[in-house]
Scaffold this active site. Structure first.
Site, PDB file in Angstrom:
ATOM      1  N   ASP A  31       4.618  -3.735  11.170  1.00 52.06           N
ATOM      2  CA  ASP A  31       4.504  -5.088  10.625  1.00 52.06           C
ATOM      3  C   ASP A  31       3.927  -5.970  11.732  1.00 52.06           C
ATOM      4  OD1 ASP A  31       4.816  -7.658   9.759  1.00 52.06           O
ATOM      5  OD2 ASP A  31       6.961  -7.478   9.279  1.00 52.06           O
TER       6      ASP A  31
ATOM      7  N   PHE B  96      -8.924 -15.887 -19.815  1.00 49.18           N
ATOM      8  CA  PHE B  96      -8.316 -17.193 -19.503  1.00 49.18           C
ATOM      9  C   PHE B  96      -9.327 -18.322 -19.706  1.00 49.18           C
ATOM     10  CE2 PHE B  96      -5.486 -14.688 -16.367  1.00 49.18           C
ATOM     11  CZ  PHE B  96      -4.536 -14.451 -17.351  1.00 49.18           C
TER      12      PHE B  96
ATOM     13  N   TYR C 290      -2.426 -19.615  -0.115  1.00 46.15           N
ATOM     14  CA  TYR C 290      -3.257 -18.457   0.231  1.00 46.15           C
ATOM     15  C   TYR C 290      -4.625 -18.925   0.738  1.00 46.15           C
ATOM     16  CZ  TYR C 290      -6.914 -15.056  -0.662  1.00 46.15           C
ATOM     17  OH  TYR C 290      -8.037 -14.280  -0.537  1.00 46.15           O
TER      18      TYR C 290
ATOM     19  N   ARG D 186     -17.823 -15.413 -11.873  1.00 46.42           N
ATOM     20  CA  ARG D 186     -17.549 -14.984 -10.494  1.00 46.42           C
ATOM     21  C   ARG D 186     -18.660 -14.043 -10.036  1.00 46.42           C
ATOM     22  NH1 ARG D 186     -14.393 -18.295 -11.284  1.00 46.42           N
ATOM     23  NH2 ARG D 186     -12.125 -18.322 -11.040  1.00 46.42           N
TER      24      ARG D 186
ATOM     25  N   LYS E 108      -6.681 -18.868   4.680  1.00 46.54           N
ATOM     26  CA  LYS E 108      -8.042 -18.406   5.020  1.00 46.54           C
ATOM     27  C   LYS E 108      -8.804 -19.505   5.759  1.00 46.54           C
ATOM     28  CE  LYS E 108      -7.669 -14.321   3.210  1.00 46.54           C
ATOM     29  NZ  LYS E 108      -7.417 -13.196   4.125  1.00 46.54           N
TER      30      LYS E 108
ATOM     31  N   SER F 166       0.858  -1.185   0.000  1.00 45.11           N
ATOM     32  CA  SER F 166       0.000   0.000   0.000  1.00 45.11           C
ATOM     33  C   SER F 166       0.893   1.235   0.000  1.00 45.11           C
ATOM     34  CB  SER F 166      -0.901   0.010   1.238  1.00 45.11           C
ATOM     35  OG  SER F 166      -0.118  -0.035   2.404  1.00 45.11           O
TER      36      SER F 166
ATOM     37  N   LYS G 109      -2.219 -11.738  -0.471  1.00 43.86           N
ATOM     38  CA  LYS G 109      -3.419 -12.267  -1.142  1.00 43.86           C
ATOM     39  C   LYS G 109      -3.224 -12.717  -2.584  1.00 43.86           C
ATOM     40  CE  LYS G 109      -4.826  -8.044  -3.199  1.00 43.86           C
ATOM     41  NZ  LYS G 109      -5.826  -7.422  -3.981  1.00 43.86           N
TER      42      LYS G 109
ATOM     43  N   PHE H 188      -7.619  -6.929   8.017  1.00 42.19           N
ATOM     44  CA  PHE H 188      -7.405  -7.119   6.575  1.00 42.19           C
ATOM     45  C   PHE H 188      -5.980  -7.578   6.273  1.00 42.19           C
ATOM     46  CE2 PHE H 188     -10.623  -3.643   6.576  1.00 42.19           C
ATOM     47  CZ  PHE H 188     -11.596  -4.254   5.823  1.00 42.19           C
TER      48      PHE H 188
ATOM     49  N   SER I  52     -12.616 -15.497   2.507  1.00 39.67           N
ATOM     50  CA  SER I  52     -12.765 -15.471   1.047  1.00 39.67           C
ATOM     51  C   SER I  52     -13.609 -16.641   0.585  1.00 39.67           C
ATOM     52  CB  SER I  52     -11.370 -15.564   0.429  1.00 39.67           C
ATOM     53  OG  SER I  52     -11.462 -15.900  -0.926  1.00 39.67           O
TER      54      SER I  52
ATOM     55  N   GLY J  81      -5.501 -23.507 -11.759  1.00 45.59           N
ATOM     56  CA  GLY J  81      -6.066 -23.265 -10.428  1.00 45.59           C
ATOM     57  C   GLY J  81      -7.374 -22.492 -10.427  1.00 45.59           C
ATOM     58  N   ASP J  82      -7.829 -22.004 -11.596  1.00 45.72           N
ATOM     59  CA  ASP J  82      -9.100 -21.261 -11.608  1.00 45.72           C
ATOM     60  C   ASP J  82     -10.275 -22.208 -11.401  1.00 45.72           C
ATOM     61  OD1 ASP J  82      -8.767 -18.537 -11.836  1.00 45.72           O
ATOM     62  OD2 ASP J  82      -8.545 -18.572 -14.013  1.00 45.72           O
TER      63      ASP J  82
HETATM   64  C1  UD1 Z   1      -8.747 -15.113  -6.558  1.00 43.90           C
HETATM   65  C2  UD1 Z   1      -9.215 -15.937  -5.396  1.00 43.90           C
HETATM   66  C3  UD1 Z   1      -9.826 -15.066  -4.367  1.00 43.90           C
HETATM   67  C4  UD1 Z   1      -8.840 -14.046  -3.928  1.00 43.90           C
HETATM   68  C5  UD1 Z   1      -8.410 -13.235  -5.123  1.00 43.90           C
HETATM   69  C6  UD1 Z   1      -7.325 -12.288  -4.633  1.00 43.90           C
HETATM   70  C7  UD1 Z   1      -9.887 -18.195  -5.892  1.00 43.90           C
HETATM   71  C8  UD1 Z   1     -10.982 -19.068  -6.392  1.00 43.90           C
HETATM   72  N1  UD1 Z   1     -10.195 -16.892  -5.858  1.00 43.90           N
HETATM   73  O1  UD1 Z   1      -9.892 -14.616  -7.218  1.00 43.90           O
HETATM   74  O2  UD1 Z   1     -10.184 -15.833  -3.237  1.00 43.90           O
HETATM   75  O3  UD1 Z   1      -9.381 -13.228  -2.947  1.00 43.90           O
HETATM   76  O4  UD1 Z   1      -7.887 -14.092  -6.125  1.00 43.90           O
HETATM   77  O5  UD1 Z   1      -6.428 -11.936  -5.596  1.00 43.90           O
HETATM   78  O6  UD1 Z   1      -8.819 -18.618  -5.530  1.00 43.90           O
HETATM   79  N2  UD1 Z   1      -9.136 -13.408 -15.645  1.00 43.90           N
HETATM   80  C9  UD1 Z   1      -8.907 -13.341 -17.004  1.00 43.90           C
HETATM   81  N3  UD1 Z   1      -7.871 -12.566 -17.433  1.00 43.90           N
HETATM   82  C10 UD1 Z   1      -7.063 -11.871 -16.580  1.00 43.90           C
HETATM   83  C11 UD1 Z   1      -7.300 -11.963 -15.196  1.00 43.90           C
HETATM   84  C12 UD1 Z   1      -8.355 -12.752 -14.761  1.00 43.90           C
HETATM   85  O7  UD1 Z   1      -9.613 -13.944 -17.814  1.00 43.90           O
HETATM   86  O8  UD1 Z   1      -6.115 -11.211 -17.045  1.00 43.90           O
HETATM   87  C13 UD1 Z   1     -10.267 -14.214 -15.160  1.00 43.90           C
HETATM   88  C14 UD1 Z   1      -9.887 -15.362 -14.253  1.00 43.90           C
HETATM   89  O9  UD1 Z   1      -9.619 -16.523 -14.999  1.00 43.90           O
HETATM   90  C15 UD1 Z   1     -11.143 -15.490 -13.393  1.00 43.90           C
HETATM   91  C16 UD1 Z   1     -11.705 -14.083 -13.342  1.00 43.90           C
HETATM   92  O10 UD1 Z   1     -11.079 -13.364 -14.404  1.00 43.90           O
HETATM   93  O11 UD1 Z   1     -12.077 -16.306 -14.054  1.00 43.90           O
HETATM   94  C17 UD1 Z   1     -11.405 -13.380 -12.043  1.00 43.90           C
HETATM   95  O12 UD1 Z   1     -10.016 -13.507 -11.761  1.00 43.90           O
HETATM   96  P1  UD1 Z   1      -9.306 -12.712 -10.580  1.00 43.90           P
HETATM   97  O13 UD1 Z   1      -9.694 -11.283 -10.647  1.00 43.90           O
HETATM   98  O14 UD1 Z   1      -7.853 -13.056 -10.631  1.00 43.90           O
HETATM   99  O15 UD1 Z   1      -9.975 -13.290  -9.271  1.00 43.90           O
HETATM  100  P2  UD1 Z   1     -10.143 -14.816  -8.765  1.00 43.90           P
HETATM  101  O16 UD1 Z   1      -9.122 -15.693  -9.349  1.00 43.90           O
HETATM  102  O17 UD1 Z   1     -11.567 -15.179  -8.944  1.00 43.90           O
END
Ligand code: UD1
Length: 340
Positions: free
Chosen positions: A59, A219, A150, A232, A154, A37, A86, A82, A125, A297-298
Site C-alpha cells: 500500500d 443516462f 476524484y 466521449r 488529478k 485488482s 478512480k 497508476f 484524466s 455530474g456528467d
Molecule cells: C469518468 C471521468 C473520468 C474517469 C472515469 C473513471 C469525468 C468527466 N470523467 O468518465 O475522468 O477517469 O470516470 O471511472 O468525470 N453511461 C450510460 N450508462 C451507464 C454508464 C455510463 O449512459 O450505465 C454514460 C455516461 O453518462 C457517460 C458515458 O456513458 O456519458 C461514459 O461514462 P463512464 O464510462 O462512466 O465514463 P465517464 O463518466 O466519461
C-alpha cells in the site's frame, strides 16, 4: 534493460502497460495493494509475456514501506504511477478516502525516489477540463473547477508535479490526460475487472450482453448532441498503454526537459448510443437498453485534440471502436468461463 516501476500494475490500464513495456524491451516491476485488482492477473500476464513479472504487494500510503522499496530497487529508470482510486461517485461520498489515498501514495513515491534521475509518468484524466468551451479540447485549455474530489486529486497532482519541476527536481515528468479507456488485450487474457456493479459504460454493456445485468440505461438523451446522448473520446486500452512507452522514450531524449502534459485519446467523439450500436454490430449481440434520466455530474461532450501527442510524443491510436467493443466482449466471455 531499464527497470520501470509500475504502481497499480495489476489494474486495468496498469496490466496492459506491463505487456507493452515488455514488448518494448523494458523490465516492469509491479507494485499493487490489490485493493482493486486480483493477484491472479500476474499469472495472466505470465501467459502473455512468458514470465511472471516481479511483484511487490504494498500500500503506497505506507511511507516506511515505500522507502524500503526504494532501497530494495536502487536502479529504477522510470516510474509509471497508476495507483489511485478512480470512482467519481464514490469520491463524492467519501472525499477523505480519495484525498488520503491519491495524495499519500503519490507523495510517498515522489519522496522516496527523490534525488534520482527518474522518468515519471502520471495518470491524469480529461476530467481536468470539465465541460470544455471549445472542442476538441487542447492541453492549453483552462482547467475548470473540479466536479468531484476524484477530479480534484488529478488537478492538484498535476500542480504538485509542476511545482516540483519549478524547484529543479531530479525527475522528468509527463502527465497523460486519458480520455475514456475501454477494450481489452487481443489475447483475451486481461481486461477490466470491475468490483460490484460497474459504473462505466463499456463494462456495463458487456455484463448486460452476457446476462449479468438485465438492461443498460442510457443516462439522458436530451443533451445538445446529434442523437441527444453524451459524447466521449473512447480509446482502446492497448493504444493507451503504448502512450506510456512513448512518454518514457520521449523523456529518455536529451532535449526533453522538466514537465509536459499530453491528451491521450483518438481525437474523435462517440455518443453513448453510437457505442451501444457499435457493440451490437461488431459482436452480433442484441443489447437490452433503455433511455433514463441524466446522471449527476456528467459533462455533455468531450473529446481531445491529439495533435500534440502525434507531433511531440510521436504516438497515435491504431484501434477503432469496433475493435474496442469486440475485445471487451471477448474478455467478458473469457472471464465468464474462467473466473479468476
Ligand atoms: C469518468 C471521468 C473520468 C474517469 C472515469 C473513471 C469525468 C468527466 N470523467 O468518465 O475522468 O477517469 O470516470 O471511472 O468525470 N453511461 C450510460 N450508462 C451507464 C454508464 C455510463 O449512459 O450505465 C454514460 C455516461 O453518462 C457517460 C458515458 O456513458 O456519458 C461514459 O461514462 P463512464 O464510462 O462512466 O465514463 P465517464 O463518466 O466519461
Amino acid at each position: 534493460m531499464a527497470k520501470i516501476l509500475v504502481t497499480g500494475g495489476l489494474g486495468f490500464i496498469g496490466s496492459h502497460t506491463v505487456v507493452e513495456l515488455v514488448n518494448s524491451g523494458y523490465e516492469p516491476i509491479i507494485v499493487d495493494d490489490l485493493s482493486n485488482s486480483d493477484p491472479k492477473i500476474i499469472d495472466q500476464l505470465a501467459k502473455i509475456i512468458g514470465y511472471k513479472p516481479p511483484f511487490y504487494k504494498l500500500d503506497l500510503c505506507d511511507e516506511q514501506g515505500v522507502k524500503e522499496l526504494a532501497v530494495k530497487e536502487p536502479d529504477i529508470a522510470g516510474i509509471i504511477h497508476f495507483a489511485a482510486f478512480k470512482a467519481v461517485g464514490e469520491s463524492v461520498q467519501q472525499p477523505i478516502k480519495y484525498y488520503r489515498n491519491n495524495f499519500y501514495s503519490l507523495l510517498n513515491v515522489l519522496n522516496a525516489f527523490d534525488g534520482r534521475p527518474v522518468n515519471f509518468v502520471f495518470s491524469s484524466s480529461c476530467t481536468v477540463y470539465g465541460q470544455p468551451d471549445k472542442l476538441p479540447v487542447t492541453e492549453s485549455a483552462p482547467v475548470k473547477a473540479a466536479e468531484s474530489p476524484y477530479g480534484n486529486t488529478k488537478q492538484i497532482a498535476e500542480e504538485i508535479l509542476t511545482d516540483m519541476q519549478k524547484a529543479g527536481s531530479s525527475y522528468k515528468v509527463i502527465s497523460l490526460r486519458y480520455f475514456n479507456p475501454v477494450g481489452a488485450h487481443s489475447s483475451g487474457l486481461i481486461g477490466e475487472l470491475p468490483i460490484g456493479v460497474p459504473q462505466n459504460l463499456v463494462p456495463f454493456i458487456t455484463q448486460t450482453a452476457i446476462g449479468k445485468r438485465e438492461k443498460i440505461t442510457v443516462f439522458g438523451n436530451d443533451y445538445n448532441t446529434p442523437d441527444g446522448s453524451c459524447i466521449r473520446d473512447y480509446i482502446h486500452v492497448v493504444d493507451l498503454a503504448k502512450a506510456h512507452v512513448a512518454a518514457l522514450k520521449l523523456m529518455e531524449t536529451e532535449t526533453f526537459k522538466g514537465y509536459d502534459v499530453f491528451n491521450i485519446g483518438t481525437g474523435q467523439g462517440s455518443s453513448v448510443l453510437q457505442v451501444i450500436h457499435a457493440f451490437e454490430q461488431s459482436t452480433g449481440q442484441k443489447l437490452n437498453y433503455q433511455i433514463g434520466p441524466r446522471r449527476d455530474g456528467d459533462v455533455e461532450q468531450v473529446w481531445g485534440d491529439v495533435s500534440k501527442s502525434k507531433n511531440i510524443l510521436k504516438w497515435q491510436t491504431e484501434l477503432n471502436l469496433d475493435v474496442m467493443m469486440q475485445s471487451a466482449w471477448e474478455w467478458e466471455k473469457y472471464i465468464a468461463q474462467n473466473p479468476l
